[in-house]
Design an enzyme around this catalytic site. Structure first.
Site, short mmCIF file in Angstrom:
data_model
loop_
_atom_site.label_atom_id
_atom_site.label_comp_id
_atom_site.label_asym_id
_atom_site.label_seq_id
_atom_site.Cartn_x
_atom_site.Cartn_y
_atom_site.Cartn_z
N GLY A 246 34.07 73.68 55.24
CA GLY A 246 33.68 74.40 54.23
C GLY A 246 31.85 73.57 54.17
O GLY A 246 31.35 73.19 55.23
N SER A 247 31.32 73.27 53.13
CA SER A 247 29.99 72.44 53.04
C SER A 247 30.15 71.54 53.14
O SER A 247 31.12 70.26 52.86
CB SER A 247 29.80 73.34 51.48
OG SER A 247 30.43 72.40 50.90
N GLY A 251 32.19 68.23 52.37
CA GLY A 251 33.36 67.11 53.98
C GLY A 251 31.87 66.07 53.22
O GLY A 251 33.28 64.35 53.05
N GLU A 268 34.78 70.53 59.81
CA GLU A 268 33.56 71.72 60.22
C GLU A 268 32.80 71.91 59.27
O GLU A 268 33.55 73.13 58.47
CB GLU A 268 34.73 72.69 61.17
CG GLU A 268 33.82 73.41 61.80
CD GLU A 268 33.55 74.48 61.06
OE1 GLU A 268 32.35 74.92 61.39
OE2 GLU A 268 34.15 75.58 61.80
N CYS A 302 29.54 80.12 59.47
CA CYS A 302 28.75 78.90 59.75
C CYS A 302 27.66 78.90 61.07
O CYS A 302 27.29 78.23 60.91
CB CYS A 302 29.74 77.93 60.08
SG CYS A 302 30.86 78.04 60.83
#
Ligand code: UN1
Length: 513
Positions: A246-247, A251, A268, A302
């Protein structure tokens, strides 16, 4: 040609055939509060499709409990036998490739070719994982002591919490789940709120694969809902590894909380992927690669290409080609023939794109093409033309990941500046160089070149194969998923020393008594 109706069934998409059981009314309230519902929407028209129950705190707790209980037996099943359930999953995914692809298109808005590609990516990782189930190798090292053996063994970790994003609603789940299962872990999956039906379908197929393989289906659990549901996985001591996609802000929340309880994290996060184009580049090939990487998936990977760093001698020629290609791109309902760019996921993405383009203008950027909204799909459906912006400098907006199809073009004169510009962003996922100059290619791949987890030559930044390790550095979070030796993140390592002599020599030559 298939057109979207209000219900997925109108498309021929059969969620029920995939085991998806839509709920039309709320389930009863639980002790911990009333049960909320999660509405599946399609970005294609913004319409509501179906409703599924959201998981309560109690549901999440029970799911983790079931996964932890299932783990006790699962870890003792021989790895090749664990591979059997993943092999069966691959067969079911193959049989339902088209249906699953349509669900992905419906919920994530990507075109069928890319949606089916994502299902193929699931099949590929399953095949990889089946092979891996016979290759969870440990090493044997020479011991410094006579009559001793030194070795490493790899053991299952426990419950793996998988948090995945809307843009790859099935592939990223499968990278984690196929590998975790053969490693002997059990999985609790929290998919994106935007893609609950796709998640239900995958969950149902996996449990079917388990039952058909004689395996306890409780090895896989699905929990659905908002970030609060994910937060329960993050904070629960029973979850040995949290693998989150995700963003960067997500994270930043997840990593310290998992670290505080000494759990493991595999992150990730965002990318702000760049490509360097040298004067020797094959411009035709470069343009084709750039269009797929920058405009494909409506810029919502991404790995999407967001920054193009082009030598001043070829920048005009390349931008001209790109502009021509961009003007021919068909943007629209992804189910329509010939459409290459579908909708943005929601209003937030659309607003972010507009804000980034406005800021780029303030920074002196020159819009080459794109950026305009295409109306006529519904008030809550956001279709935009992919944009190209020539920037005089790498300003803050260029260094920020905007999850939308904006390609910033920067110009360089000497190669060192190109590398410096390339690395001068906080993210470090994917990168590429377009060149026919071997020295430039090697310099880009060398230690002083690209600082990303993925560095390609004459290939765009997106569309990685499953065989390699996938992930990146800096704010991308450092995790590696998918192929190569990423499996090690899903296991714990034990070092074993075995004395088969009748002496007791100590290491480092120590004499004791
Ligand atoms: C993602 O966008 O989170 O390399 C994953 C790619 C795909 C995976 C993208 N194989 O673009």
């Amino acid at each position: 040609m298939r057109r979207l109706g209000v219900q997925p069934q109108a498309l021929g998409v059969q969620p029920q055939a995939l085991g998806v059981q839509p709920q039309t009314s709320s389930s009863p309230p639980t002790e911990e509060g009333s049960r909320t519902e999660l509405s599946a929407h399609t970005p294609i028209t913004g319409e509501r499709l179906l409703t599924v129950p959201a998981s309560t705190a109690e549901d999440v707790d029970a799911a983790i409990d079931r996964a932890a209980t299932a783990f006790r037996d699962w870890r003792t099943v021989p790895a090749p036998a664990r591979g059997a359930v993943v092999r069966r999953l691959a067969e079911l995914l193959t049989a339902h490739k088209r249906d699953l692809g349509e669900l992905v298109t419906l919920e994530a808005g990507k075109i069928p070719a890319e949606a089916e590609g994502e299902v193929q990516e699931m099949i590929d990782i399953c095949e990889f994982a089946v092979g891996l189930s016979r290759q969870l190798y440990g090493r044997t090292m020479p011991s410094e002591r006579p009559g001793h053996r030194l070795m490493e063994t790899w053991h299952p970790l426990g419950v793996v919490g998988v948090i995945s994003a809307f843009n790859f609603p099935v592939a990223v789940w499968s990278w984690n789940t196929a590998v975790a299962l053969v490693c002997g872990d059990t999985v609790v999956w929290k998919p994106s709120e935007q893609t609950p039906l796709t998640a239900l379908a995958c969950h149902t197929l996996l449990r079917k694969a388990a039952v058909e393989s004689g395996v306890d289906p409780e090895v896989h659990q699905l929990v659905q809902g908002s970030a609060e549901v994910g937060a329960r996985l993050v904070d629960d001591e029973r979850v040995a590894l949290v693998s989150a996609t995700g963003s960067v802000p997500m994270g930043r929340t997840v990593a310290p909380r998992v670290a505080a309880r000494f759990g493991r994290c595999l992150l990730e996060l965002g990318g702000n992927n760049g490509a360097v184009v040298t004067p020797s580049a094959d411009l035709e090939l470069t343009a084709r690669a750039v269009v797929f990487s920058a405009a494909g998936t409506a810029g919502q990977r991404c790995t999407t290409l967001r920054r193009l760093i082009v030598h001043e001698d070829v920048v005009d020629a390349l931008v001209e080609r790109l502009e021509k290609a961009y003007r021919q791109l068909r943007v629209g309902n992804p189910f329509d023939e010939g459409v290459l760019v579908g909708p943005l996921i929601n209003n937030r993405a659309y607003t972010a794109m507009g804000a980034a383009l406005a800021q780029a203008g303030v920074d002196g950027g020159e819009l080459v093409c794109g950026g305009e909204r295409i109306e006529g799909f519904g008030d809550e459906a956001y279709y935009v033309r992919p944009a190209i912006v020539r920037m005089p400098a790498q300003t803050a907006v260029v260094r920020t990941e905007t999850f939308a199809p904006i390609l910033y073009v920067l110009t360089y004169t000497d190669f060192d500046t190109a590398i410096a510009l390339h690395n001068e962003v906080p993210q470090g996922l994917s990168s590429a160089i377009f060149t026919t100059d071997q020295r430039a290619a090697e310099r880009f791949l060398a230690a002083s070149g690209s600082d990303c987890g993925i560095a390609n030559v004459n290939i765009g930044t997106s569309g990685a194969e499953i065989g390699g390790a996938f992930g990146g550095e800096k704010q991308t979070g450092g995790g590696r998923e998918s192929g190569s030796d990423s499996w090690k993140a899903y296991m714990r390592r034990a070092t074993n020393t075995i004395n088969f002599s009748d002496e007791l020599p100590l290491a480092q030559g120590i004499e004791f008594g």
